[in-house]
Design an enzyme around this catalytic site. Structure first.
Site, mmCIF file in Angstrom:
data_model
loop_
_atom_site.group_PDB
_atom_site.id
_atom_site.type_symbol
_atom_site.label_atom_id
_atom_site.label_comp_id
_atom_site.label_asym_id
_atom_site.label_seq_id
_atom_site.Cartn_x
_atom_site.Cartn_y
_atom_site.Cartn_z
ATOM 1 N N ASP A 50 0.826 -1.209 0.000
ATOM 2 C CA ASP A 50 0.000 0.000 0.000
ATOM 3 C C ASP A 50 0.866 1.267 0.000
ATOM 4 O OD1 ASP A 50 -2.414 1.363 0.044
ATOM 5 O OD2 ASP A 50 -3.201 0.319 1.794
ATOM 6 N N ASP A 106 -10.285 3.450 -3.316
ATOM 7 C CA ASP A 106 -10.954 2.210 -2.890
ATOM 8 C C ASP A 106 -12.380 2.089 -3.433
ATOM 9 O OD1 ASP A 106 -8.650 1.974 -1.489
ATOM 10 O OD2 ASP A 106 -9.583 1.917 0.496
HETATM 11 C C1 GLA Z 1 -6.007 1.419 1.590
HETATM 12 C C2 GLA Z 1 -6.143 0.390 0.469
HETATM 13 C C3 GLA Z 1 -7.245 -0.585 0.833
HETATM 14 C C4 GLA Z 1 -6.903 -1.282 2.148
HETATM 15 C C5 GLA Z 1 -6.687 -0.251 3.236
HETATM 16 C C6 GLA Z 1 -6.123 -0.876 4.492
HETATM 17 O O1 GLA Z 1 -7.174 2.194 1.720
HETATM 18 O O2 GLA Z 1 -6.400 1.005 -0.750
HETATM 19 O O3 GLA Z 1 -7.422 -1.550 -0.192
HETATM 20 O O4 GLA Z 1 -5.762 -2.080 1.975
HETATM 21 O O5 GLA Z 1 -5.768 0.769 2.831
HETATM 22 O O6 GLA Z 1 -5.904 0.049 5.500
#
Ligand code: GLA
Length: 402
Positions: free
Chosen positions: A161, A216
């Site tokens: 990430d 997301d």
């Molecule tokens: C980000 C990523 C998500 C998830 C969260 C976890 O938002 O894009 O897919 O992994 O972090 O904290």
């Protein structure tokens, strides 16, 4: 699945990236070892985040692995069981990453062994910054140490990430982890989760096996909340991104929400069909131990999965958009094609695809299989279609008769 705290740290991280990007100098390491051939077709599996957020534990992961093996998911091709954020707690005096001892009392190695004992593969999450998005220790400065640890534990897949990365350059940061993984002694899928902020489609194909293209997804037909988007909003952001996608190099429109309750069965069929057209990784994000019949039917539809996993590895594209009506087409190996007739509107629509749109000669005969109703129509000439439900799809596999 974001707490207020997470939102704040995430926003600060994003601002940091945007503010620092232009002035930044960086050096990108050379990747000597080749990228392992571990994702010739889009990875399939399960990830904890969409349903469980930070509420992860070894019991949950064991239960999901058992359910994957027993529910027909494994037989349908799903194999990675991936723990997302919040499995980590701290680093020891030597800098070794430590799992949360209360949630993972048996340790990560034992859990990976268990997942492997089910004939499945095991994945973990980390972050290129000082902290993960959930505020756990990130891998910045510990990349080689972490990669060696993952290899010792038996990790097969790393989602990496982009929170708390300050002024880091994305290509350089992901290249360090790619190098570390390739030198770890184990073949590990690298899932780049940089949200499309710095053109991952340019460097992602060299560095990793898949890269997120957007913020997301959340479990809704449409909408926008800060950096999260409803399913159709995410879909729109994938249009015209097909070019860099190829075996071992997939655009990642984020994980599936099928079965999480925020959309109707018809909408989840559309979500799953369209993700297959995008050659998206099929990473289920629901509770596999409590799937209802529709969720299982959708996630294990072998005909739709075969489109996603087609060995040509060419992502589909939207070739027609007229208001709420869209046609998506994907070229398949051996001259076959997949088609989705997509009705985004609120009333049923009569839709059809003409052979001209598919670049087939007008008189060409083709066998057409409807991948949801399973109806096969032989020797079709000219066009094929039907009534498409509101927020629904008709998905077809078109096989020219030679
Ligand atoms: C980000 C990523 C998500 C998830 C969260 C976890 O938002 O894009 O897919 O992994 O972090 O904290």
């Amino acid at each position: 699945m974001h707490s207020l705290f997470r939102r704040a740290v995430y926003a600060v991280a994003l601002l940091g990236v945007i503010a620092a990007a232009p002035a930044q100098a960086h050096e990108t390491l050379k990747l000597d070892a080749p990228k392992p051939n571990v994702a010739p077709t889009p990875p399939m599996g399960w990830n904890s985040w969409n349903k469980f957020g930070c509420n992860v534990s070894e019991q949950l992961v064991r239960q999901q692995a058992e359910a994957m093996a027993a529910s027909g998911m494994k037989a349908a091709g799903y194999q990675y069981v991936v723990i997302d954020d919040c499995w980590q707690k701290s680093r020891d005096a030597d800098g070794n990453i430590q799992a949360d001892p209360e949630r993972f009392p048996s340790g990560i190695k034992a859990l990976a062994d268990y997942v492997h004992s089910k004939g499945l593969k095991f994945g973990l999450y980390s972050d290129a910054g000082s902290l993960t998005c959930g505020g756990r220790p990130g891998s910045a400065g510990h990349e080689f140490q972490d990669a060696r640890q993952y290899a010792r534990w038996g990790v097969d897949y790393l989602k990496y990430d982009w929170c708390h990365t300050g002024t880091r350059n994305a290509e350089a940061a992901y290249t360090i982890m790619a190098k570390a993984l390739r030198e770890s002694g184990r073949d590990i899928v690298l899932s780049i989760c940089e949200w499309g902020t710095d053109h991952p489609e340019r460097w992602g194909p060299t560095v990793g096996h898949l890269w997120r293209t957007t913020g997301d997804i959340y479990d809704a037909w449409e909408g926008k909340k800060e950096w999260s988007h409803g399913m159709t909003n995410i879909l729109d952001m994938q249009a015209e991104r097909e070019r860099p996608s190829a075996p071992n190099a997939w655009n990642d429109p984020d994980m599936l929400e099928v079965g999480n309750g925020g959309m109707t069965t018809t909408e989840y069929e559309a979500h799953f069909s369209l993700w297959a057209m995008l050659a998206a990784p099929l990473i289920a994000g629901n509770d596999l131990s409590r799937m209802d019949a529709d969720t299982r039917r959708i996630l294990t539809n072998a005909d739709v999965i075969a489109i996603d996993q087609d060995p040509l590895g060419q992502q589909g594209r939207r070739i027609l958009k007229e208001g709420d009506l869209e046609i998506w087409v994907r070229a398949l190996k051996g001259g076959e094609q997949a088609v989705v007739l997509f009705n985004r509107g609120k009333t049923p629509a009569d839709m059809k695809v003409g052979w001209d749109l598919l670049r087939l000669p007008a008189g060409q005969k083709a066998d057409v299989k409807d991948l949801w109703s399973k109806k096969l129509t032989k020797n079709v000439i000219g066009s094929y279609g039907g009534k498409v439900a509101p927020h629904g799809v008709i998905m077809l596999r078109i096989t020219p008769v030679l």
